[in-house]
Motif scaffolding. Sequence first.
Motif, PDB file in Angstrom:
ATOM      1  N   VAL A 147       0.875  -1.172   0.000  1.00  0.00           N
ATOM      2  CA  VAL A 147       0.000   0.000   0.000  1.00  0.00           C
ATOM      3  C   VAL A 147       0.913   1.223   0.000  1.00  0.00           C
ATOM      4  O   VAL A 147       1.710   1.409   0.924  1.00  0.00           O
ATOM      5  CB  VAL A 147      -0.918   0.018   1.236  1.00  0.00           C
ATOM      6  CG1 VAL A 147      -1.757   1.299   1.259  1.00  0.00           C
ATOM      7  CG2 VAL A 147      -1.818  -1.214   1.246  1.00  0.00           C
ATOM      8  N   THR A 148       0.845   2.018  -1.047  1.00  0.00           N
ATOM      9  CA  THR A 148       1.757   3.147  -1.223  1.00  0.00           C
ATOM     10  C   THR A 148       0.961   4.433  -1.341  1.00  0.00           C
ATOM     11  O   THR A 148       0.073   4.548  -2.188  1.00  0.00           O
ATOM     12  CB  THR A 148       2.623   2.967  -2.483  1.00  0.00           C
ATOM     13  OG1 THR A 148       3.257   1.688  -2.451  1.00  0.00           O
ATOM     14  CG2 THR A 148       3.684   4.054  -2.572  1.00  0.00           C
ATOM     15  N   ARG A 149       1.280   5.397  -0.502  1.00  0.00           N
ATOM     16  CA  ARG A 149       0.548   6.666  -0.482  1.00  0.00           C
ATOM     17  C   ARG A 149       1.440   7.788  -1.004  1.00  0.00           C
ATOM     18  O   ARG A 149       2.498   8.067  -0.437  1.00  0.00           O
ATOM     19  CB  ARG A 149       0.070   6.988   0.932  1.00  0.00           C
ATOM     20  CG  ARG A 149      -0.850   8.222   1.025  1.00  0.00           C
ATOM     21  CD  ARG A 149      -1.482   8.308   2.403  1.00  0.00           C
ATOM     22  NE  ARG A 149      -2.483   9.355   2.460  1.00  0.00           N
ATOM     23  CZ  ARG A 149      -2.263  10.596   2.887  1.00  0.00           C
ATOM     24  NH1 ARG A 149      -1.034  10.922   3.290  1.00  0.00           N
ATOM     25  NH2 ARG A 149      -3.235  11.489   2.916  1.00  0.00           N
ATOM     26  N   THR A 289      -3.573   7.028  -2.888  1.00  0.00           N
ATOM     27  CA  THR A 289      -3.006   5.799  -2.323  1.00  0.00           C
ATOM     28  C   THR A 289      -3.261   4.647  -3.280  1.00  0.00           C
ATOM     29  O   THR A 289      -4.411   4.369  -3.636  1.00  0.00           O
ATOM     30  CB  THR A 289      -3.631   5.479  -0.958  1.00  0.00           C
ATOM     31  OG1 THR A 289      -3.378   6.564  -0.060  1.00  0.00           O
ATOM     32  CG2 THR A 289      -3.043   4.200  -0.383  1.00  0.00           C
ATOM     33  N   LEU A 290      -2.177   3.992  -3.684  1.00  0.00           N
ATOM     34  CA  LEU A 290      -2.274   2.803  -4.527  1.00  0.00           C
ATOM     35  C   LEU A 290      -2.263   1.583  -3.616  1.00  0.00           C
ATOM     36  O   LEU A 290      -1.233   1.245  -3.022  1.00  0.00           O
ATOM     37  CB  LEU A 290      -1.112   2.759  -5.515  1.00  0.00           C
ATOM     38  CG  LEU A 290      -1.000   1.505  -6.388  1.00  0.00           C
ATOM     39  CD1 LEU A 290      -2.258   1.297  -7.219  1.00  0.00           C
ATOM     40  CD2 LEU A 290       0.233   1.585  -7.292  1.00  0.00           C
ATOM     41  N   ASP A 291      -3.422   0.965  -3.464  1.00  0.00           N
ATOM     42  CA  ASP A 291      -3.549  -0.260  -2.672  1.00  0.00           C
ATOM     43  C   ASP A 291      -3.364  -1.432  -3.629  1.00  0.00           C
ATOM     44  O   ASP A 291      -4.321  -1.912  -4.233  1.00  0.00           O
ATOM     45  CB  ASP A 291      -4.924  -0.288  -1.989  1.00  0.00           C
ATOM     46  CG  ASP A 291      -5.139  -1.534  -1.131  1.00  0.00           C
ATOM     47  OD1 ASP A 291      -4.238  -2.401  -1.111  1.00  0.00           O
ATOM     48  OD2 ASP A 291      -6.195  -1.636  -0.492  1.00  0.00           O
ATOM     49  N   ARG A 296      -7.244  -1.241  -5.612  1.00  0.00           N
ATOM     50  CA  ARG A 296      -8.037  -0.021  -5.554  1.00  0.00           C
ATOM     51  C   ARG A 296      -7.126   1.191  -5.435  1.00  0.00           C
ATOM     52  O   ARG A 296      -5.961   1.078  -5.026  1.00  0.00           O
ATOM     53  CB  ARG A 296      -9.015  -0.070  -4.376  1.00  0.00           C
ATOM     54  CG  ARG A 296      -8.342  -0.336  -3.044  1.00  0.00           C
ATOM     55  CD  ARG A 296      -9.358  -0.549  -1.948  1.00  0.00           C
ATOM     56  NE  ARG A 296      -8.701  -0.713  -0.657  1.00  0.00           N
ATOM     57  CZ  ARG A 296      -9.327  -0.643   0.512  1.00  0.00           C
ATOM     58  NH1 ARG A 296     -10.636  -0.422   0.536  1.00  0.00           N
ATOM     59  NH2 ARG A 296      -8.667  -0.796   1.647  1.00  0.00           N
ATOM     60  N   LEU A 297      -7.684   2.338  -5.785  1.00  0.00           N
ATOM     61  CA  LEU A 297      -6.974   3.610  -5.734  1.00  0.00           C
ATOM     62  C   LEU A 297      -7.801   4.544  -4.861  1.00  0.00           C
ATOM     63  O   LEU A 297      -8.971   4.817  -5.154  1.00  0.00           O
ATOM     64  CB  LEU A 297      -6.827   4.184  -7.147  1.00  0.00           C
ATOM     65  CG  LEU A 297      -5.773   5.258  -7.365  1.00  0.00           C
ATOM     66  CD1 LEU A 297      -4.374   4.671  -7.214  1.00  0.00           C
ATOM     67  CD2 LEU A 297      -5.931   5.880  -8.748  1.00  0.00           C
TER      68      LEU A 297
END
Length: 401
Positions: A147-149, A289-291, A296-297
């Motif tokens: 998970v990248t924010r 946030t790229l989950d 999902r975004l």
Amino acid sequence: MRRRRVLQLGGGVCVSAALGTPMRRARAQAPRALPLQLLRTGDIGGLPWVELPLGGRATRWLVDSGASIALIAPALAQELKLERRADLRVAGAGGVQRLPRFALPPLPLPQTPARAEAAALDLASLLGPAGATLDGLIGAPWLREAVTRFDFARGELSWPQRAAAPAGPSALLPLHWDAGLPVLSLALGERRAEPFLFDTGNAGALVLFAQRARTLLEASAALPASTVRELGGSVRALHARIERVSAAGWTMHELPAAFESGAPGERGAFFDRLSGSLGCAAFEAGAVTLDGPGGRLLVELPGLPEPAPLAGGFGLRLEAGGAAPRVAAVFDAGPAAAAGIAPGQWLLGLDDADAHGWPPEQVWQRLAGRTQAEFALGTEAADAAPRRVTLRREAFFPLWR
């Protein structure tokens, strides 16, 4: 081995390949957050980069969700004595090229591919002189299992344990992974939803790839055009503001878009399935946030579900001129054209600052978020009495429905 293709359009860089890579577990010593900075190459948006310690020194890496393999500067690969692997075939506007490929050492990030590899490429060939300040590019293999924010407003790249619901306005966009890259659905106007790459390697807002752009523009009037750098050549783009772009719980109005024009090189079947890419400028006022595992975004923007349109531009492109930045192109009907600015003129000053010796990205960095600025221009780099003009940002691209 499938063909890899490198594309730069609208101020961004997208490195794509069909490549699925297993991940190592997150390393305990890796930071959970890093300062996030933007390399600005034009009027809006920028390319996100972070600083990472590697080989005993600080190195700078673009973070590109539209890249399925890493890039590394040849000088750094040589300095680190990386293990050589089989070469990659890369197709671009200038034809097919071969790039050396290396085993990449583990980077101090929470997620690292188990068999991380990088193609050696001087990023100046993609971004011009601005690319020479970068040591490499990391992409989707570092993002898919995490998970990248990307907090553009605060300037932070972080890896939360999960994609938590924020306190402010937000929208949750479903996405899927196609050939190792994140793809979401966007509807242009009243048209049905189409697949777009979520692409932090696109500094601008929206890019329509050539095949889809041709069908969308068949009945359109002439649009302003520009030529942008691509590996081994260049790509021509037409520009407009799309009246409405929408996804689940989120609608952008008058979103700036670059429509590829002509035949920018061989991409392969993957890009033929996509309509375009959505880039950083669409999210710069907030965070996204790229989950990866959740598919999902999570979009956080002021004014959701319908945030304010993006700011316009000053209507010119800049190039490195050695002694000072130089005007490379001027858009018809833009503020620069209305002020009589012409290609080939030198930008000698910005407001009260002397711009001699500045690279173009320094100009754009100073103009970020500004609605008005005074430009000092001359026909020679040593002009003693430059002409001073005040430009205001305008949304001058025609509206496309």
